[in-house]
Scaffold this motif. Structure first.
Motif, mmCIF file in Angstrom:
data_model
loop_
_atom_site.group_PDB
_atom_site.id
_atom_site.type_symbol
_atom_site.label_atom_id
_atom_site.label_comp_id
_atom_site.label_asym_id
_atom_site.label_seq_id
_atom_site.Cartn_x
_atom_site.Cartn_y
_atom_site.Cartn_z
ATOM 1 N N ASP A 1 3.897 3.230 -8.724
ATOM 2 C CA ASP A 1 3.394 1.864 -8.856
ATOM 3 C C ASP A 1 2.734 1.395 -7.561
ATOM 4 O O ASP A 1 1.683 0.736 -7.590
ATOM 5 C CB ASP A 1 4.515 0.893 -9.238
ATOM 6 C CG ASP A 1 4.992 1.078 -10.670
ATOM 7 O OD1 ASP A 1 4.275 1.724 -11.464
ATOM 8 O OD2 ASP A 1 6.092 0.572 -10.996
ATOM 9 N N ALA A 2 3.346 1.721 -6.442
ATOM 10 C CA ALA A 2 2.795 1.315 -5.147
ATOM 11 C C ALA A 2 1.439 1.975 -4.900
ATOM 12 O O ALA A 2 0.505 1.332 -4.418
ATOM 13 C CB ALA A 2 3.778 1.656 -4.018
ATOM 14 N N ILE A 3 1.315 3.260 -5.256
ATOM 15 C CA ILE A 3 0.038 3.962 -5.092
ATOM 16 C C ILE A 3 -1.013 3.375 -6.034
ATOM 17 O O ILE A 3 -2.164 3.167 -5.646
ATOM 18 C CB ILE A 3 0.207 5.477 -5.340
ATOM 19 C CG1 ILE A 3 0.888 6.132 -4.139
ATOM 20 C CG2 ILE A 3 -1.128 6.167 -5.614
ATOM 21 C CD1 ILE A 3 0.068 6.116 -2.862
ATOM 22 N N SER A 4 -0.620 3.081 -7.253
ATOM 23 C CA SER A 4 -1.550 2.486 -8.213
ATOM 24 C C SER A 4 -2.074 1.152 -7.696
ATOM 25 O O SER A 4 -3.287 0.894 -7.717
ATOM 26 C CB SER A 4 -0.858 2.304 -9.562
ATOM 27 O OG SER A 4 -1.706 1.683 -10.481
ATOM 28 N N ASP A 5 -1.166 0.305 -7.212
ATOM 29 C CA ASP A 5 -1.576 -0.980 -6.652
ATOM 30 C C ASP A 5 -2.408 -0.780 -5.383
ATOM 31 O O ASP A 5 -3.367 -1.517 -5.134
ATOM 32 C CB ASP A 5 -0.356 -1.849 -6.344
ATOM 33 C CG ASP A 5 0.370 -2.304 -7.599
ATOM 34 O OD1 ASP A 5 -0.212 -2.178 -8.710
ATOM 35 O OD2 ASP A 5 1.523 -2.771 -7.479
ATOM 36 N N GLY A 6 -2.032 0.228 -4.591
ATOM 37 C CA GLY A 6 -2.777 0.532 -3.373
ATOM 38 C C GLY A 6 -4.201 0.970 -3.672
ATOM 39 O O GLY A 6 -5.139 0.605 -2.952
ATOM 40 N N LYS A 7 -4.395 1.742 -4.736
ATOM 41 C CA LYS A 7 -5.743 2.163 -5.134
ATOM 42 C C LYS A 7 -6.581 0.950 -5.516
ATOM 43 O O LYS A 7 -7.755 0.847 -5.143
ATOM 44 C CB LYS A 7 -5.681 3.141 -6.306
ATOM 45 C CG LYS A 7 -5.272 4.523 -5.900
ATOM 46 C CD LYS A 7 -5.221 5.453 -7.094
ATOM 47 C CE LYS A 7 -4.736 6.825 -6.657
ATOM 48 N NZ LYS A 7 -4.647 7.764 -7.768
ATOM 49 N N LYS A 8 -5.960 0.023 -6.249
ATOM 50 C CA LYS A 8 -6.681 -1.194 -6.631
ATOM 51 C C LYS A 8 -7.087 -1.992 -5.399
ATOM 52 O O LYS A 8 -8.216 -2.484 -5.298
ATOM 53 C CB LYS A 8 -5.810 -2.054 -7.555
ATOM 54 C CG LYS A 8 -5.592 -1.448 -8.926
ATOM 55 C CD LYS A 8 -4.604 -2.255 -9.731
ATOM 56 C CE LYS A 8 -4.248 -1.537 -11.030
ATOM 57 N NZ LYS A 8 -3.129 -2.164 -11.716
ATOM 58 N N GLU A 9 -6.155 -2.121 -4.458
ATOM 59 C CA GLU A 9 -6.432 -2.854 -3.222
ATOM 60 C C GLU A 9 -7.533 -2.161 -2.420
ATOM 61 O O GLU A 9 -8.419 -2.812 -1.856
ATOM 62 C CB GLU A 9 -5.157 -2.960 -2.383
ATOM 63 C CG GLU A 9 -5.322 -3.765 -1.126
ATOM 64 C CD GLU A 9 -4.023 -3.913 -0.355
ATOM 65 O OE1 GLU A 9 -4.109 -4.121 0.879
ATOM 66 O OE2 GLU A 9 -2.931 -3.825 -0.949
ATOM 67 N N LEU A 10 -7.488 -0.844 -2.396
ATOM 68 C CA LEU A 10 -8.496 -0.079 -1.677
ATOM 69 C C LEU A 10 -9.878 -0.270 -2.312
ATOM 70 O O LEU A 10 -10.874 -0.470 -1.603
ATOM 71 C CB LEU A 10 -8.107 1.402 -1.663
ATOM 72 C CG LEU A 10 -8.962 2.350 -0.855
ATOM 73 C CD1 LEU A 10 -9.034 1.927 0.607
ATOM 74 C CD2 LEU A 10 -8.399 3.761 -0.956
ATOM 75 N N ILE A 11 -9.941 -0.251 -3.628
ATOM 76 C CA ILE A 11 -11.211 -0.474 -4.340
ATOM 77 C C ILE A 11 -11.744 -1.873 -4.032
ATOM 78 O O ILE A 11 -12.932 -2.051 -3.749
ATOM 79 C CB ILE A 11 -11.051 -0.275 -5.865
ATOM 80 C CG1 ILE A 11 -10.685 1.168 -6.183
ATOM 81 C CG2 ILE A 11 -12.294 -0.721 -6.625
ATOM 82 C CD1 ILE A 11 -11.744 2.183 -5.797
ATOM 83 N N GLU A 12 -10.848 -2.875 -4.073
ATOM 84 C CA GLU A 12 -11.256 -4.238 -3.738
ATOM 85 C C GLU A 12 -11.820 -4.307 -2.333
ATOM 86 O O GLU A 12 -12.847 -4.943 -2.082
ATOM 87 C CB GLU A 12 -10.085 -5.206 -3.866
ATOM 88 C CG GLU A 12 -9.671 -5.497 -5.292
ATOM 89 C CD GLU A 12 -8.423 -6.357 -5.368
ATOM 90 O OE1 GLU A 12 -8.059 -7.015 -4.348
ATOM 91 O OE2 GLU A 12 -7.784 -6.380 -6.443
ATOM 92 N N TYR A 13 -11.179 -3.637 -1.397
ATOM 93 C CA TYR A 13 -11.650 -3.619 -0.008
ATOM 94 C C TYR A 13 -13.039 -2.990 0.054
ATOM 95 O O TYR A 13 -13.926 -3.518 0.717
ATOM 96 C CB TYR A 13 -10.677 -2.812 0.862
ATOM 97 C CG TYR A 13 -11.191 -2.571 2.257
ATOM 98 C CD1 TYR A 13 -10.955 -3.495 3.279
ATOM 99 C CD2 TYR A 13 -11.947 -1.434 2.568
ATOM 100 C CE1 TYR A 13 -11.456 -3.275 4.556
ATOM 101 C CE2 TYR A 13 -12.436 -1.218 3.817
ATOM 102 C CZ TYR A 13 -12.192 -2.143 4.822
ATOM 103 O OH TYR A 13 -12.694 -1.932 6.090
ATOM 104 N N LEU A 14 -13.222 -1.865 -0.645
ATOM 105 C CA LEU A 14 -14.499 -1.161 -0.597
ATOM 106 C C LEU A 14 -15.621 -1.934 -1.295
ATOM 107 O O LEU A 14 -16.794 -1.802 -0.923
ATOM 108 C CB LEU A 14 -14.363 0.230 -1.232
ATOM 109 C CG LEU A 14 -13.469 1.202 -0.472
ATOM 110 C CD1 LEU A 14 -13.196 2.446 -1.309
ATOM 111 C CD2 LEU A 14 -14.078 1.564 0.870
ATOM 112 N N MET A 15 -15.270 -2.754 -2.276
ATOM 113 C CA MET A 15 -16.277 -3.517 -3.017
ATOM 114 C C MET A 15 -16.752 -4.760 -2.260
ATOM 115 O O MET A 15 -17.768 -5.341 -2.619
ATOM 116 C CB MET A 15 -15.734 -3.933 -4.388
ATOM 117 C CG MET A 15 -15.386 -2.750 -5.295
ATOM 118 S SD MET A 15 -16.811 -1.746 -5.696
ATOM 119 C CE MET A 15 -17.390 -2.604 -7.135
#
Length: 131
Positions: A116-130
């Motif tokens: 779950d933490a990695i899944s949320d982290g991927k979302k946060e990372l995508i938001e950062y990159l966008m």
């Protein structure tokens, strides 16, 4: 003299076995590592008993505890492909990458499942990159 040596070795083996049989060792090291390596707990115990002397065995659990966080950061680094995003492509700063990894690691330590933490982290990372 040979009998004394055998007694000493037998006692050392018994002492090592007691360490490995402790609840904390079983839960923190033996069960997770044997599962990860795809071997039985008995096989891992045999490896540790054969490869580690008494002082190394006694010092391993505290070293394991202190390295757990840094190993988790390395795993997160790999699972989020930060090695590519930060180290190779340089589209995310090292500081921001470290902040994301620290946040995820702290969530896991506080009880959130790694997945779950990695899944949320991927979302946060995508938001950062966008941005």
């Amino acid at each position: 003299m040979n009998t004394d040596l055998k007694k000493s070795e037998s006692l050392m083996e018994l002492m090592k076995k007691r360490i490995l049989d402790s609840y904390r060792w079983q839960e923190d090291i033996i069960k997770p590592f044997s599962k990860e390596m795809g071997i039985t707990t008995q096989e891992l115990e045999k490896i540790l008993m054969r490869r580690l002397d008494m002082s190394s065995l006694e010092a391993l659990h505290p070293r394991f505890e202190s390295s757990r966080y840094s190993c988790m950061l390395d795993k997160i680094h790999s699972d989020l492909q930060i090695c590519w995003l930060s180290d190779v492509m340089e589209i995310i700063s090292k500081e921001d990458a470290d902040a994301i990894k620290d946040k995820i690691a702290k969530e896991v330590i506080n009880g959130k499942s790694y997945e779950d933490a990695i899944s949320d982290g991927k979302k946060e990372l995508i938001e950062y990159l966008m941005r």
